[in-house]
Design a protein around this motif. Structure first.
Motif, PDB file in Angstrom:
ATOM      1  N   THR A  71       0.842  -1.199   0.000  1.00 53.71           N
ATOM      2  CA  THR A  71       0.000   0.000   0.000  1.00 53.71           C
ATOM      3  C   THR A  71       0.881   1.255   0.000  1.00 53.71           C
ATOM      4  OG1 THR A  71      -1.653  -1.238   1.238  1.00 53.71           O
ATOM      5  CG2 THR A  71      -1.932   1.139   1.201  1.00 53.71           C
ATOM      6  N   ALA A  72       1.976   1.212   0.767  1.00 58.87           N
ATOM      7  CA  ALA A  72       2.900   2.357   0.800  1.00 58.87           C
ATOM      8  C   ALA A  72       3.494   2.584  -0.587  1.00 58.87           C
ATOM      9  CB  ALA A  72       4.004   2.106   1.821  1.00 58.87           C
ATOM     10  N   LYS A  73       3.840   1.500  -1.270  1.00 59.98           N
ATOM     11  CA  LYS A  73       4.419   1.621  -2.622  1.00 59.98           C
ATOM     12  C   LYS A  73       3.384   2.206  -3.591  1.00 59.98           C
ATOM     13  CE  LYS A  73       7.472   1.133  -5.821  1.00 59.98           C
ATOM     14  NZ  LYS A  73       8.695   1.959  -5.794  1.00 59.98           N
ATOM     15  N   ILE A  74       2.139   1.761  -3.458  1.00 61.10           N
ATOM     16  CA  ILE A  74       1.074   2.260  -4.344  1.00 61.10           C
ATOM     17  C   ILE A  74       0.870   3.763  -4.117  1.00 61.10           C
ATOM     18  CG2 ILE A  74      -1.421   2.097  -4.837  1.00 61.10           C
ATOM     19  CD1 ILE A  74      -1.113  -0.949  -3.972  1.00 61.10           C
ATOM     20  N   LEU A  75       0.966   4.182  -2.853  1.00 58.88           N
ATOM     21  CA  LEU A  75       0.747   5.594  -2.530  1.00 58.88           C
ATOM     22  C   LEU A  75       1.959   6.464  -2.836  1.00 58.88           C
ATOM     23  CD1 LEU A  75      -1.211   5.080   0.779  1.00 58.88           C
ATOM     24  CD2 LEU A  75      -2.048   6.372  -1.184  1.00 58.88           C
ATOM     25  N   SER A  76       3.134   5.870  -2.811  1.00 58.24           N
ATOM     26  CA  SER A  76       4.367   6.627  -3.079  1.00 58.24           C
ATOM     27  C   SER A  76       5.239   5.855  -4.063  1.00 58.24           C
ATOM     28  CB  SER A  76       5.146   6.841  -1.772  1.00 58.24           C
ATOM     29  OG  SER A  76       4.543   7.827  -0.991  1.00 58.24           O
ATOM     30  N   PRO A  77       4.780   5.725  -5.308  1.00 54.84           N
ATOM     31  CA  PRO A  77       5.482   4.841  -6.258  1.00 54.84           C
ATOM     32  C   PRO A  77       6.897   5.301  -6.603  1.00 54.84           C
ATOM     33  CG  PRO A  77       3.661   6.004  -7.334  1.00 54.84           C
ATOM     34  CD  PRO A  77       3.568   6.316  -5.879  1.00 54.84           C
ATOM     35  N   GLN A  78       7.165   6.587  -6.442  1.00 49.75           N
ATOM     36  CA  GLN A  78       8.503   7.092  -6.768  1.00 49.75           C
ATOM     37  C   GLN A  78       9.522   6.786  -5.671  1.00 49.75           C
ATOM     38  OE1 GLN A  78       5.864   8.689  -5.790  1.00 49.75           O
ATOM     39  NE2 GLN A  78       6.456  10.295  -4.354  1.00 49.75           N
ATOM     40  N   LYS A  79       9.033   6.333  -4.508  1.00 50.65           N
ATOM     41  CA  LYS A  79       9.937   6.026  -3.381  1.00 50.65           C
ATOM     42  C   LYS A  79      10.358   4.563  -3.413  1.00 50.65           C
ATOM     43  CE  LYS A  79       8.794   9.848  -0.741  1.00 50.65           C
ATOM     44  NZ  LYS A  79       8.213  10.668  -1.679  1.00 50.65           N
ATOM     45  N   LYS A  80      11.517   4.294  -2.804  1.00 48.17           N
ATOM     46  CA  LYS A  80      11.930   2.904  -2.637  1.00 48.17           C
ATOM     47  C   LYS A  80      11.262   2.399  -1.366  1.00 48.17           C
ATOM     48  CE  LYS A  80      16.071   1.146  -3.926  1.00 48.17           C
ATOM     49  NZ  LYS A  80      17.522   0.910  -3.931  1.00 48.17           N
ATOM     50  N   VAL A  81      10.488   1.329  -1.462  1.00 41.96           N
ATOM     51  CA  VAL A  81       9.817   0.772  -0.279  1.00 41.96           C
ATOM     52  C   VAL A  81      10.469  -0.563   0.079  1.00 41.96           C
ATOM     53  CG1 VAL A  81       7.647  -0.052   0.720  1.00 41.96           C
ATOM     54  CG2 VAL A  81       7.635   1.951  -0.786  1.00 41.96           C
ATOM     55  N   LEU A  82      10.959  -0.642   1.301  1.00 41.28           N
ATOM     56  CA  LEU A  82      11.650  -1.849   1.770  1.00 41.28           C
ATOM     57  C   LEU A  82      10.829  -2.536   2.849  1.00 41.28           C
ATOM     58  CD1 LEU A  82      15.208  -0.243   2.244  1.00 41.28           C
ATOM     59  CD2 LEU A  82      14.367  -1.484   0.222  1.00 41.28           C
ATOM     60  N   ILE A  83      10.928  -3.858   2.877  1.00 45.52           N
ATOM     61  CA  ILE A  83      10.259  -4.622   3.932  1.00 45.52           C
ATOM     62  C   ILE A  83      11.315  -5.577   4.518  1.00 45.52           C
ATOM     63  CG2 ILE A  83       9.323  -6.285   2.205  1.00 45.52           C
ATOM     64  CD1 ILE A  83       6.856  -6.547   4.123  1.00 45.52           C
ATOM     65  N   PRO A  84      11.459  -5.611   5.835  1.00 42.63           N
ATOM     66  CA  PRO A  84      12.545  -6.407   6.422  1.00 42.63           C
ATOM     67  C   PRO A  84      12.450  -7.913   6.155  1.00 42.63           C
ATOM     68  CG  PRO A  84      11.712  -4.826   8.005  1.00 42.63           C
ATOM     69  CD  PRO A  84      10.780  -4.780   6.840  1.00 42.63           C
ATOM     70  N   ASP A  85      11.248  -8.427   5.913  1.00 45.97           N
ATOM     71  CA  ASP A  85      11.124  -9.859   5.650  1.00 45.97           C
ATOM     72  C   ASP A  85       9.963 -10.081   4.678  1.00 45.97           C
ATOM     73  OD1 ASP A  85      10.639 -12.648   5.753  1.00 45.97           O
ATOM     74  OD2 ASP A  85      11.578 -12.743   7.734  1.00 45.97           O
ATOM     75  N   MET A  86      10.289 -10.582   3.507  1.00 42.38           N
ATOM     76  CA  MET A  86       9.257 -10.807   2.475  1.00 42.38           C
ATOM     77  C   MET A  86       8.210 -11.832   2.914  1.00 42.38           C
ATOM     78  SD  MET A  86       8.796  -9.380  -0.451  1.00 42.38           S
ATOM     79  CE  MET A  86       9.564  -8.047  -1.348  1.00 42.38           C
ATOM     80  N   ASP A  87       8.555 -12.641   3.936  1.00 43.72           N
ATOM     81  CA  ASP A  87       7.594 -13.648   4.411  1.00 43.72           C
ATOM     82  C   ASP A  87       6.583 -13.065   5.397  1.00 43.72           C
ATOM     83  OD1 ASP A  87       8.661 -15.659   2.903  1.00 43.72           O
ATOM     84  OD2 ASP A  87      10.089 -16.293   4.451  1.00 43.72           O
TER      85      ASP A  87
END
Ligand code: 13P
Ligand code: SF4
Length: 303
Positions: free
Chosen positions: A63-79
């Motif tokens: 959701t963060a990526k959808i709202l801020s597509p120009q930003k790099k969005v990282l998640i500490p664990d893909m699981d």
């Protein structure tokens, strides 16, 4: 110390750390912003950081990526997934919706980006009632993916939304028996419950709301003890805001006797540090998917 290392790296890379209330206390402590799903979406849309590190679960980072597509969005664990989001695969929903033409599709934010593209409006537990109440009374609605939240909205609004049969494994396992047991033990305590809980649990609640709404209620109401029916992570902030009040969490003694969301707890300081360092794992979404999924989220934020 890892905490300082994270804070330095974060500053150097102009990154922001967003964390949900269900994450570990030490993760909440290093975050720039801790909130419920609604507040976190607003923060993700408003930030001017170059990198968003999302300490939460996958649909939140998406959701963060959808709202801020120009930003790099990282998640500490893909699981770090979500049983509720997983209970509604987009392909199955697409088939289901064929039986309900002329229905508006309202989806709880706990769903995949693909499910969002099949939805007209996204809601969170913090704004669902307000958004449904704003729709014409005769509007036909399909609500996905949480049957408990959907049933709660139907009860409160007098609607007959068609419900997708999904649930969160953490909230759905909590029982009315356990709430009764705690009420007997602590007769002066008020019961707070998240609307992802079953109707039998919600029927015993003095207050029903999102994590942020429950925190607000606990802070602004006089009883000194509360029985809390939701994920355990919320207790950290509750106790911090109300050092003189007592909080008793509703467990399911027949299962694990704990209601930790194992996905939320995958966010550790070590993983946050290495993720910031390597700038992976990154949430990457197709441009067309972002565009389609953004429309129903925007509608939510307009309310
Ligand atoms: P809120 O953050 O809207 O209270 O939702 C709780 C939850 O289960 C998040 O996954
Ligand atoms: Fe999903 Fe339930 Fe965990 Fe929330 S608590 S992230 S709804 S599995």
């Amino acid at each position: 110390m890892i905490k300082e290392k994270i804070l330095n790296l974060k500053k150097r890379k102009n990154a922001i750390i967003l964390a949900h209330y269900y994450t570990l206390p030490e993760v909440q402590d290093i975050a720039d912003f801790v909130g419920d799903s609604l507040a976190l979406s607003k923060q993700a849309a408003a930030t001017d950081a170059d990198i968003i590190l999302f300490a939460g679960v996958h649909f939140m980072a998406e959701t963060a990526k959808i709202l801020s597509p120009q930003k790099k969005v990282l998640i500490p664990d893909m699981d770090a997934g979500c049983s509720l989001a997983d209970s509604c695969p987009a392909e199955q929903l697409e088939v289901f919706l064929k039986d309900y033409p002329n229905h508006k599709v309202l989806s709880y934010i706990n769903c995949s980006a693909k499910v969002k593209t099949l939805s007209d409006i996204i809601v969170t537990s913090g704004n669902a009632l307000k958004i449904v109440n704003a729709l014409p009374q005769d509007e036909k609605i399909v609500f996905t993916p949480d049957r408990n939240l959907g049933a709660y909205i139907n009860k409160e609004t007098g609607r007959e939304m068609v419900l997708w049969n999904g649930a969160c494994h953490v909230h759905d396992q909590l029982t009315a028996d356990e709430v009764y047991r705690l009420k007997e033990k602590y007769p002066n305590a008020k019961v707070l419950a998240h609307p992802e809980c079953k109707a039998t649990v919600l029927a015993l609640a003095d207050f029903i709301g999102s994590t942020a709404a429950m925190l607000h209620f606990a802070k602004n109401n006089t009883p000194s003890a509360f029985i809390v029916a939701t994920e355990t992570g919320i207790l950290y902030e509750m106790q911090k805001q109300n050092p003189d009040k007592q909080f008793y969490v509703v467990n399911n003694p027949e299962t694990c006797a704990c209601n930790d969301c194992e996905y939320m707890k995958l966010n550790t300081l070590e993983k946050i540090y290495s993720t910031l360092q390597s700038e992976t794992p990154e949430v990457v979404l197709d441009e067309a998917l972002i565009k389609k999924a953004l429309a129903p989220i925007r509608k939510m934020l307009e309310h």
